[in-house]
Design a protein around this motif. Sequence first.
Motif, PDB file in Angstrom:
ATOM      1  N   LEU A   1       0.815  -1.203   0.000  1.00 53.99           N
ATOM      2  CA  LEU A   1       0.000   0.000   0.000  1.00 53.99           C
ATOM      3  C   LEU A   1       0.855   1.261   0.000  1.00 53.99           C
ATOM      4  O   LEU A   1       1.896   1.320   0.651  1.00 53.99           O
ATOM      5  CB  LEU A   1      -0.901   0.034   1.237  1.00 53.99           C
ATOM      6  N   SER A   2       0.381   2.266  -0.716  1.00 58.12           N
ATOM      7  CA  SER A   2       0.945   3.607  -0.583  1.00 58.12           C
ATOM      8  C   SER A   2       0.241   4.284   0.585  1.00 58.12           C
ATOM      9  O   SER A   2      -0.971   4.156   0.736  1.00 58.12           O
ATOM     10  CB  SER A   2       0.734   4.409  -1.865  1.00 58.12           C
ATOM     11  N   PRO A   3       0.957   5.016   1.440  1.00 60.80           N
ATOM     12  CA  PRO A   3       0.365   5.590   2.652  1.00 60.80           C
ATOM     13  C   PRO A   3      -0.091   7.031   2.443  1.00 60.80           C
ATOM     14  O   PRO A   3       0.058   7.605   1.361  1.00 60.80           O
ATOM     15  CB  PRO A   3       1.532   5.557   3.636  1.00 60.80           C
ATOM     16  N   GLN A   4      -0.620   7.600   3.498  1.00 60.48           N
ATOM     17  CA  GLN A   4      -0.797   9.052   3.568  1.00 60.48           C
ATOM     18  C   GLN A   4       0.386   9.612   4.349  1.00 60.48           C
ATOM     19  O   GLN A   4       0.656   9.186   5.469  1.00 60.48           O
ATOM     20  CB  GLN A   4      -2.108   9.418   4.254  1.00 60.48           C
ATOM     21  N   PHE A   5       1.095  10.553   3.760  1.00 68.27           N
ATOM     22  CA  PHE A   5       2.305  11.101   4.360  1.00 68.27           C
ATOM     23  C   PHE A   5       1.949  12.262   5.293  1.00 68.27           C
ATOM     24  O   PHE A   5       1.183  13.153   4.929  1.00 68.27           O
ATOM     25  CB  PHE A   5       3.259  11.608   3.283  1.00 68.27           C
ATOM     26  N   ILE A   6       2.531  12.252   6.481  1.00 66.21           N
ATOM     27  CA  ILE A   6       2.345  13.334   7.450  1.00 66.21           C
ATOM     28  C   ILE A   6       3.463  14.352   7.251  1.00 66.21           C
ATOM     29  O   ILE A   6       4.649  14.019   7.353  1.00 66.21           O
ATOM     30  CB  ILE A   6       2.374  12.802   8.888  1.00 66.21           C
ATOM     31  N   LEU A   7       3.093  15.581   6.960  1.00 66.86           N
ATOM     32  CA  LEU A   7       4.061  16.660   6.803  1.00 66.86           C
ATOM     33  C   LEU A   7       3.959  17.622   7.981  1.00 66.86           C
ATOM     34  O   LEU A   7       2.872  17.890   8.475  1.00 66.86           O
ATOM     35  CB  LEU A   7       3.815  17.416   5.496  1.00 66.86           C
ATOM     36  N   LYS A   8       5.120  18.160   8.393  1.00 67.97           N
ATOM     37  CA  LYS A   8       5.139  19.051   9.555  1.00 67.97           C
ATOM     38  C   LYS A   8       5.846  20.382   9.291  1.00 67.97           C
ATOM     39  O   LYS A   8       5.477  21.398   9.862  1.00 67.97           O
ATOM     40  CB  LYS A   8       5.807  18.367  10.753  1.00 67.97           C
ATOM     41  N   TYR A   9       6.879  20.391   8.451  1.00 64.78           N
ATOM     42  CA  TYR A   9       7.723  21.572   8.327  1.00 64.78           C
ATOM     43  C   TYR A   9       7.694  22.128   6.903  1.00 64.78           C
ATOM     44  O   TYR A   9       7.439  21.392   5.934  1.00 64.78           O
ATOM     45  CB  TYR A   9       9.153  21.240   8.739  1.00 64.78           C
TER      46      TYR A   9
ATOM     47  N   TYR B   1      -1.571  13.300   1.469  1.00 67.89           N
ATOM     48  CA  TYR B   1      -0.817  14.086   2.444  1.00 67.89           C
ATOM     49  C   TYR B   1      -1.723  14.563   3.572  1.00 67.89           C
ATOM     50  O   TYR B   1      -2.837  15.034   3.345  1.00 67.89           O
ATOM     51  CB  TYR B   1      -0.159  15.299   1.765  1.00 67.89           C
ATOM     52  N   ASP B   2      -1.210  14.420   4.782  1.00 64.31           N
ATOM     53  CA  ASP B   2      -1.845  15.003   5.963  1.00 64.31           C
ATOM     54  C   ASP B   2      -1.034  16.244   6.324  1.00 64.31           C
ATOM     55  O   ASP B   2       0.053  16.155   6.870  1.00 64.31           O
ATOM     56  CB  ASP B   2      -1.842  13.992   7.110  1.00 64.31           C
ATOM     57  N   ARG B   3      -1.604  17.413   6.002  1.00 64.86           N
ATOM     58  CA  ARG B   3      -0.925  18.684   6.268  1.00 64.86           C
ATOM     59  C   ARG B   3      -1.631  19.463   7.375  1.00 64.86           C
ATOM     60  O   ARG B   3      -1.445  20.672   7.517  1.00 64.86           O
ATOM     61  CB  ARG B   3      -0.893  19.519   4.978  1.00 64.86           C
ATOM     62  N   THR B   4      -2.424  18.738   8.178  1.00 59.80           N
ATOM     63  CA  THR B   4      -3.260  19.374   9.193  1.00 59.80           C
ATOM     64  C   THR B   4      -2.445  20.241  10.144  1.00 59.80           C
ATOM     65  O   THR B   4      -2.830  21.374  10.459  1.00 59.80           O
ATOM     66  CB  THR B   4      -4.026  18.309   9.994  1.00 59.80           C
ATOM     67  N   ASN B   5      -1.311  19.712  10.606  1.00 62.20           N
ATOM     68  CA  ASN B   5      -0.494  20.433  11.588  1.00 62.20           C
ATOM     69  C   ASN B   5       0.820  20.928  10.999  1.00 62.20           C
ATOM     70  O   ASN B   5       1.761  21.216  11.745  1.00 62.20           O
ATOM     71  CB  ASN B   5      -0.225  19.525  12.789  1.00 62.20           C
ATOM     72  N   ALA B   6       0.878  21.029   9.683  1.00 63.77           N
ATOM     73  CA  ALA B   6       2.122  21.425   9.033  1.00 63.77           C
ATOM     74  C   ALA B   6       2.301  22.942   9.043  1.00 63.77           C
ATOM     75  O   ALA B   6       1.346  23.686   8.802  1.00 63.77           O
ATOM     76  CB  ALA B   6       2.147  20.918   7.603  1.00 63.77           C
ATOM     77  N   LYS B   7       3.520  23.363   9.327  1.00 64.38           N
ATOM     78  CA  LYS B   7       3.863  24.773   9.182  1.00 64.38           C
ATOM     79  C   LYS B   7       4.191  25.044   7.713  1.00 64.38           C
ATOM     80  O   LYS B   7       4.939  24.290   7.094  1.00 64.38           O
ATOM     81  CB  LYS B   7       5.069  25.115  10.061  1.00 64.38           C
ATOM     82  N   GLY B   8       3.649  26.124   7.189  1.00 62.34           N
ATOM     83  CA  GLY B   8       3.899  26.435   5.783  1.00 62.34           C
ATOM     84  C   GLY B   8       3.303  25.415   4.848  1.00 62.34           C
ATOM     85  O   GLY B   8       3.893  25.109   3.803  1.00 62.34           O
ATOM     86  N   SER B   9       2.113  24.897   5.191  1.00 60.58           N
ATOM     87  CA  SER B   9       1.501  23.859   4.367  1.00 60.58           C
ATOM     88  C   SER B   9       1.192  24.348   2.955  1.00 60.58           C
ATOM     89  O   SER B   9       1.101  23.546   2.019  1.00 60.58           O
ATOM     90  CB  SER B   9       0.220  23.349   5.031  1.00 60.58           C
ATOM     91  N   TRP B  10       1.063  25.664   2.766  1.00 66.08           N
ATOM     92  CA  TRP B  10       0.782  26.212   1.443  1.00 66.08           C
ATOM     93  C   TRP B  10       1.913  25.948   0.457  1.00 66.08           C
ATOM     94  O   TRP B  10       1.698  25.960  -0.765  1.00 66.08           O
ATOM     95  CB  TRP B  10       0.531  27.722   1.541  1.00 66.08           C
ATOM     96  N   LEU B  11       3.110  25.653   0.979  1.00 63.36           N
ATOM     97  CA  LEU B  11       4.235  25.365   0.091  1.00 63.36           C
ATOM     98  C   LEU B  11       4.035  24.073  -0.699  1.00 63.36           C
ATOM     99  O   LEU B  11       4.696  23.864  -1.716  1.00 63.36           O
ATOM    100  CB  LEU B  11       5.528  25.293   0.897  1.00 63.36           C
ATOM    101  N   PHE B  12       3.122  23.228  -0.228  1.00 63.29           N
ATOM    102  CA  PHE B  12       2.769  22.027  -0.992  1.00 63.29           C
ATOM    103  C   PHE B  12       2.372  22.403  -2.417  1.00 63.29           C
ATOM    104  O   PHE B  12       2.735  21.722  -3.388  1.00 63.29           O
ATOM    105  CB  PHE B  12       1.629  21.294  -0.286  1.00 63.29           C
ATOM    106  N   TRP B  13       1.623  23.502  -2.564  1.00 63.84           N
ATOM    107  CA  TRP B  13       1.116  23.903  -3.874  1.00 63.84           C
ATOM    108  C   TRP B  13       2.201  24.520  -4.750  1.00 63.84           C
ATOM    109  O   TRP B  13       1.983  24.752  -5.938  1.00 63.84           O
ATOM    110  CB  TRP B  13      -0.060  24.871  -3.701  1.00 63.84           C
TER     111      TRP B  13
END
Length: 398
Positions: free
Chosen positions: A174-182, A356-368
């Motif tokens: 399985l491919s997972p959901q990745f947790i991003l923080k920074y 991606y789980d970006r719920t608690n990520a700082k600067g989550s907008w950088l994903f885009w």
Amino acid sequence: MTNDNALIAESAISLLLLLIQVPATAILFSRLLKGPRRHPPIEPQQPTPELLGRVSIVVPTLNEALRISPLLAGLSQQSYEVREIMVVDSKSSDGTPDLVKASQQKDPRFRLMTDDPLPSGWVGRPWALHNGFLYSSEASQWFLGLDADIQPHPGLVAGLVKTAEAQGYDLVSLSPQFILKYPGECWLQPALLMTLLYRFDPAGINTEQPERVMANGQCFLCRRSVLAAVGGYSSASNSFCDDVTLARNIAIQGYKVGFLDGAKVLKVRMYEGAMETWKEWGRSLDLKDATSRSQLWGDLWLLASVQGLPLLIVLTFLLMSPTLSYSPTPPLLLLGLNLFLLVIRFAMLIAIAPSYDRTNAKGSWLFWLSPLADPLAVLRIFLSAFRTPREWRGRKYI
């Protein structure tokens, strides 16, 4: 005359780049167009009586104390389909065994063992999994390898086994959901992930060619009888991408191998920050240990053509190119192709956002803005493709 020579040179370079990029673009589209036909994401399910004791879980560990607790808690929430949970520890010095022993006090399915000294010709991870397989119960029908950094949802194992049996898989990962923080990893990690998505069929598509099979050892379910038939992990003993190597070896034997979307049943927190992601994940994404040299060169050509070059080419036109006419000259065609590839790349962000789980990520907008990291991501694959790792997870290899 000088201007004429410059235009001729520009046209020649543009034509050369088109000859390189157009075939790669066609290959990319042949893969992306399979997306609508893919198997839907795995759903968590409740076990049914016929699943009783069917699964042995093996978790390889080496100094995982800082991140194994969510896994231990999640495994305790799996139901009676799990016969045993074997943690194969490679002499951790950070308290990992103590955490496992504490879980064992609450759930007797946990077993802690130490693998034998690492023999020549083996990498630590497949060696630990091989030991776990050898000591796991022969009464189990399925072997499930899990990494210490995953966070399983309740119903993961039942959902995975039911899907595998319903679809007739002998091996499924399985491919997972990745947790991003920074911020840095929000920008870099999706670009690195895209190097996989561009090279292989989407998760949920049954790949016909064994040498193009994809797998993820973070959640790796295999029929015990099949794993026994191929000698456990011995065929992937010296591979730093043992999951893909083993999956392809099993597919070559004629068994049905699947790679499915597991974003709804497990999360993973792989690395802390952009630098660790660049160093650790980047050096295994080339998959060279499971790939022929010709296939590796083909993958590098594809990534350079459709992921690494488009941004650079468009920026070059914006900053340096003279005014272009609207006639279908090679430079204008080249610009149009690369603008189109960039549009596709940004559109892919919508497709991968659920991963991606970006719920608690700082600067989550950088994903885009992660497509802006694509040239770096492709460079990382090139740097890794021709280097053998000398250190992995705290172990040094000569």
